[in-house]
Design an enzyme around this catalytic site. Structure first.
Site, PDB file in Angstrom:
ATOM      1  N   GLU A  37       0.834  -1.216   0.000  1.00 45.20           N
ATOM      2  CA  GLU A  37       0.000   0.000   0.000  1.00 45.20           C
ATOM      3  C   GLU A  37       0.861   1.256   0.000  1.00 45.20           C
ATOM      4  OE1 GLU A  37      -3.062  -0.091  -1.184  1.00 45.20           O
ATOM      5  OE2 GLU A  37      -3.620  -1.442   0.439  1.00 45.20           O
ATOM      6  N   HIS A  38       0.438   2.210  -0.809  1.00 43.47           N
ATOM      7  CA  HIS A  38       1.124   3.506  -0.918  1.00 43.47           C
ATOM      8  C   HIS A  38       2.567   3.343  -1.374  1.00 43.47           C
ATOM      9  CE1 HIS A  38      -1.907   6.370   0.438  1.00 43.47           C
ATOM     10  NE2 HIS A  38      -2.345   5.421   1.256  1.00 43.47           N
ATOM     11  N   ASP A  40       2.953   2.229  -4.838  1.00 44.26           N
ATOM     12  CA  ASP A  40       2.954   2.208  -6.317  1.00 44.26           C
ATOM     13  C   ASP A  40       3.452   3.520  -6.887  1.00 44.26           C
ATOM     14  OD1 ASP A  40       0.597   3.623  -5.622  1.00 44.26           O
ATOM     15  OD2 ASP A  40      -0.520   2.844  -7.334  1.00 44.26           O
ATOM     16  N   SER A  71     -26.259   7.624 -15.191  1.00 48.78           N
ATOM     17  CA  SER A  71     -25.884   6.566 -14.248  1.00 48.78           C
ATOM     18  C   SER A  71     -27.081   6.195 -13.382  1.00 48.78           C
ATOM     19  CB  SER A  71     -24.742   7.071 -13.364  1.00 48.78           C
ATOM     20  OG  SER A  71     -24.708   6.346 -12.165  1.00 48.78           O
ATOM     21  N   ALA A 126     -15.109   3.591  -1.578  1.00 48.02           N
ATOM     22  CA  ALA A 126     -14.863   2.661  -0.469  1.00 48.02           C
ATOM     23  C   ALA A 126     -13.471   2.052  -0.562  1.00 48.02           C
ATOM     24  CB  ALA A 126     -15.918   1.564  -0.464  1.00 48.02           C
ATOM     25  N   LEU A 128     -12.283   0.496  -3.206  1.00 48.11           N
ATOM     26  CA  LEU A 128     -12.265  -0.688  -4.075  1.00 48.11           C
ATOM     27  C   LEU A 128     -12.151  -0.270  -5.545  1.00 48.11           C
ATOM     28  CD1 LEU A 128     -14.971  -2.867  -2.269  1.00 48.11           C
ATOM     29  CD2 LEU A 128     -12.484  -2.940  -1.993  1.00 48.11           C
ATOM     30  N   SER A 131     -13.582   4.261  -9.076  1.00 44.98           N
ATOM     31  CA  SER A 131     -13.220   5.264 -10.088  1.00 44.98           C
ATOM     32  C   SER A 131     -12.370   4.638 -11.198  1.00 44.98           C
ATOM     33  CB  SER A 131     -12.520   6.462  -9.444  1.00 44.98           C
ATOM     34  OG  SER A 131     -11.471   6.038  -8.631  1.00 44.98           O
ATOM     35  N   GLU A 163      -7.043  10.425 -14.548  1.00 46.44           N
ATOM     36  CA  GLU A 163      -7.236  10.695 -13.119  1.00 46.44           C
ATOM     37  C   GLU A 163      -6.211  11.726 -12.610  1.00 46.44           C
ATOM     38  OE1 GLU A 163      -8.830   7.698 -10.868  1.00 46.44           O
ATOM     39  OE2 GLU A 163      -8.375   8.627  -8.957  1.00 46.44           O
ATOM     40  N   ASP A 175      -4.234   0.754  -9.474  1.00 47.47           N
ATOM     41  CA  ASP A 175      -5.665   0.463  -9.611  1.00 47.47           C
ATOM     42  C   ASP A 175      -6.040   0.205 -11.058  1.00 47.47           C
ATOM     43  OD1 ASP A 175      -5.539   1.068  -6.978  1.00 47.47           O
ATOM     44  OD2 ASP A 175      -6.626   2.964  -7.112  1.00 47.47           O
TER      45      ASP A 175
HETATM   46  C1  GLA Z   1      -5.206   4.583  -4.251  1.00 57.15           C
HETATM   47  C2  GLA Z   1      -4.407   4.959  -5.496  1.00 57.15           C
HETATM   48  C3  GLA Z   1      -3.364   3.878  -5.822  1.00 57.15           C
HETATM   49  C4  GLA Z   1      -2.526   3.531  -4.595  1.00 57.15           C
HETATM   50  C5  GLA Z   1      -3.404   3.294  -3.367  1.00 57.15           C
HETATM   51  C6  GLA Z   1      -2.601   3.134  -2.108  1.00 57.15           C
HETATM   52  O1  GLA Z   1      -5.979   3.460  -4.477  1.00 57.15           O
HETATM   53  O2  GLA Z   1      -5.255   5.121  -6.609  1.00 57.15           O
HETATM   54  O3  GLA Z   1      -2.565   4.294  -6.912  1.00 57.15           O
HETATM   55  O4  GLA Z   1      -1.555   4.516  -4.361  1.00 57.15           O
HETATM   56  O5  GLA Z   1      -4.328   4.349  -3.171  1.00 57.15           O
HETATM   57  O6  GLA Z   1      -1.825   1.987  -2.165  1.00 57.15           O
END
Ligand code: GLA
Length: 395
Positions: A37-38, A40, A71, A126, A128, A131, A163, A175
């Site tokens: 996490e965090h 990428d 939508s 949430a 997941l 977006s 994005e 993502d």
């Molecule tokens: C969001 C971002 C991802 C990643 C995560 C944290 O989902 O879109 O690129 O940085 O946070 O891991």
């Protein structure tokens, strides 16, 4: 046919009258990040997986350089000329597909306009990747309606760029990558520095992947996401004074980081750097544990990841910490951590099939007591990446 799709066809016919044969349907899943996490946006390794839930987009070409976005979840139809698109807060979710159209036109795709209807079954905001799911479904639709055949990776990059540059969230590529290239039954071990990746079979035997939603909504753009990213860039600049060849924080070994850490004056900066370096190693170890079927070791790395996100990266909060602590205390749960950007959103848990009922009851009770909120529980499966589903959707 699925109820969602049946409603989609009905609503699309009312929204965009015309021959059904000209309508094409695309699907893109959400994703859950198992670990990593965090990192990428720090050139680290991540291990996300596509979900079965996601977003469908129904699309019909127009030739008047207009786009219309409707939508199930948003009462207003957003109408915009495709040349000169801009971000408008009041357009809500439609800024994501608008951003993709904008990015596709910047990329010289011969897109002339379309009617789009979005339907989905992912909880929004949430953590997941609802977006990224909207973006990838739109990217497939825009490419197909333009008669273009970009590679999947080009579409992933286009969605990320939409994005970053249009919506204004400086997200990494995880993502869009997981949503675009996910494989059923597999997690993706992605090296975000090189974009090399390897699908790793996600075989969990008697254990289930349980996603728990805090039901505390979080907006990526207004969270501390961009702030954390800037903090990491500041730490990287300091590291480079000593080691100019370093391109990304996550490429440092633990020893190399130890040597640089004292150069970073701010204690917060030291914690951020430590998270990045240790998390990257955890991901590589977790992928090895998964390949070897060592599930308890995998779960323990998930737990360590959460502690690091709580104490060093400081992106959790009472909701996520309560859910994770309660999960750790239930016998039969061998791993629990927050997933996604944090500050709310979801946790991901590995729970023995026989313990699912107790897990839900105990975690929910403790969560309600501590926060007054009610959590939602989903036993999830790993699905495939984004694709055209026009034929299946007609059946
Ligand atoms: C969001 C971002 C991802 C990643 C995560 C944290 O989902 O879109 O690129 O940085 O946070 O891991």
């Amino acid at each position: 046919m699925d109820d969602v799709l049946r409603r989609g066809w009905r609503q699309f016919a009312a929204f965009s009258p015309g021959p059904a044969k000209d309508v094409r349907v695309f699907f893109a899943p959400g994703r859950v990040n198992l670990i990593g996490e965090h990192i990428d946006y720090n050139g680290g390794h991540v291990l996300p997986a596509a979900l079965k839930e996601g977003t469908w987009v129904f699309a019909r070409s127009r030739s008047d350089r207009m786009a219309r976005f409707a939508s199930f979840n948003y009462p207003k139809v957003v109408v915009a000329a495709i040349d000169g698109l801009t971000y408008r807060t009041e357009d809500d979710y439609a800024n994501y597909p608008k951003g993709v159209v904008w990015a596709a036109l910047c990329d010289q795709m011969p897109f002339a306009g379309a009617d789009f209807l979005f339907v989905g079954n992912l909880p929004s905001r949430a953590g997941l990747s609802s977006s990224a799911s909207i973006e990838m479904a739109t990217a497939l639709a825009v490419a197909a309606l333009s008669g273009s055949a970009p590679s999947r990776l080009q579409l992933v990059k286009l969605a990320q760029w939409a994005e970053n540059a249009f919506v204004g969230v400086n997200c990494g590529i995880m993502d869009q990558f997981a949503v675009g290239l996910g494989e059923a039954g597999h997690a993706l071990l992605l090296n975000t520095a090189t974009l090399d990746y390897e699908p790793v079979p996600f075989q969990t035997g008697d254990y289930r992947l349980v996603i728990v939603n805090t039901n505390k909504q979080r907006g990526l753009a207004d969270s501390k996401y961009n702030e954390r990213r800037a903090e990491c860039e500041a730490v990287l600049a300091i590291v480079r004074d000593r080691m100019p060849a370093v391109r990304h924080l996550a490429e440092l070994s633990a020893d190399e980081w130890e040597r640089c850490a004292n150069d970073v004056e701010s204690p917060a900066g030291q914690r951020r750097g430590r998270h990045v370096v240790t998390e990257n190693k955890r991901v590589i170890d977790a992928a090895a544990a998964l390949r070897a079927g060592r599930l308890p070791a995998f779960g323990e790395l998930m737990n360590q990841s959460h502690l690091s996100l709580r104490d060093d990266y400081e992106v959790t909060g009472i909701e996520l910490d309560t859910l994770v602590q309660a999960a750790w205390d239930v016998p039969g749960c061998i791993g629990a951590r927050m997933t996604g950007a944090g500050f709310g959103g979801c946790t991901v848990n590995l729970v023995h099939a026989d313990a699912l009922v107790r897990f839900r009851d105990e975690v929910n009770r403790r969560y309600r007591d501590a926060t007054g909120l009610t959590a939602a529980f989903y036993v999830s499966e790993i699905g495939a990446g984004a694709r055209e589903v026009t034929e299946e959707a007609r059946a």
